[in-house]
Design an enzyme around this catalytic site. Sequence first.
Site, mmCIF file in Angstrom:
data_model
loop_
_atom_site.group_PDB
_atom_site.id
_atom_site.type_symbol
_atom_site.label_atom_id
_atom_site.label_comp_id
_atom_site.label_asym_id
_atom_site.label_seq_id
_atom_site.Cartn_x
_atom_site.Cartn_y
_atom_site.Cartn_z
ATOM 1 N N HIS A 16 0.873 -1.272 0.186
ATOM 2 C CA HIS A 16 -0.017 0.062 -0.237
ATOM 3 C C HIS A 16 0.991 1.322 0.130
ATOM 4 C CE1 HIS A 16 -3.166 -2.739 2.168
ATOM 5 N NE2 HIS A 16 -3.692 -2.486 1.244
ATOM 6 N N LYS A 35 -18.130 -6.706 5.923
ATOM 7 C CA LYS A 35 -16.695 -7.310 5.991
ATOM 8 C C LYS A 35 -16.165 -7.088 7.427
ATOM 9 C CE LYS A 35 -12.864 -6.922 2.898
ATOM 10 N NZ LYS A 35 -12.203 -6.127 1.704
ATOM 11 N N ARG A 85 -2.141 -6.023 -8.392
ATOM 12 C CA ARG A 85 -0.959 -6.985 -8.037
ATOM 13 C C ARG A 85 -1.253 -8.203 -9.172
ATOM 14 N NH1 ARG A 85 -3.152 -7.606 -2.044
ATOM 15 N NH2 ARG A 85 -5.010 -6.913 -3.301
ATOM 16 N N SER A 139 -2.627 -7.668 3.020
ATOM 17 C CA SER A 139 -2.852 -7.521 4.513
ATOM 18 C C SER A 139 -3.187 -8.856 4.995
ATOM 19 C CB SER A 139 -4.238 -6.586 4.512
ATOM 20 O OG SER A 139 -3.870 -5.278 4.120
#
Length: 165
Positions: A17, A41, A90, A128
């Site tokens: 990030h 979430k 990514r 993460s």
Amino acid sequence: MKKAIYPGSFDPVTNGHLEIIKRAATLFDQLVVLISVNPSKTSSFTLEERADLLRRVCYDIPNVRIDSCSGLIVDYFKEHDCDIIVKGLRAMSDFENEFQMAHVNKHLCPRAETVFLCADSQSTYLSSSMVKQIATFGGDISPFVPETIKKDILDRLNITGKTGG
Ligand code: ADP
């Protein structure tokens, strides 16, 4: 004056990030790192914790600000007069989802352009969730998160009682 937002969960912020933040900060006049709060979430870090970690790693980038939003990203985008949405890409795994999101956002707000920055080769497999998995078992997360927040992440997640070196 170009104002960009970089939305995400940042649960917690990683070197991947941060690398995107630093590059985006050189491309736009103002960059808002926007913690999006998604009630469906579950996150490991509270909104306040995520914001605190982000502030600590971005303190020396003058045109970066941290904010949060619990509604649609495009609503924040319109309300705060933003110009660009920045996302990181990514490997291949991000593409499908990010492509769809960029189209939906543009549909909801035609002037909302998404700019994608490719992850650098060192962080293209970094997420993460991966950091959280390693930290939970007291593993070494040094290569993946800024040194200044490493201990906070381990103290918060490590279930084996060690805080690593
Ligand atoms: P994660 O998938 O790690 O939970 P976020 O939801 O916080 O990530 O992601 C916010 C944005 O940052 C997304 O555009 C995502 O593709 C990008 N991003 C996440 N990790 C990386 C990384 N290692 N390198 C580049 N971009 C990343």
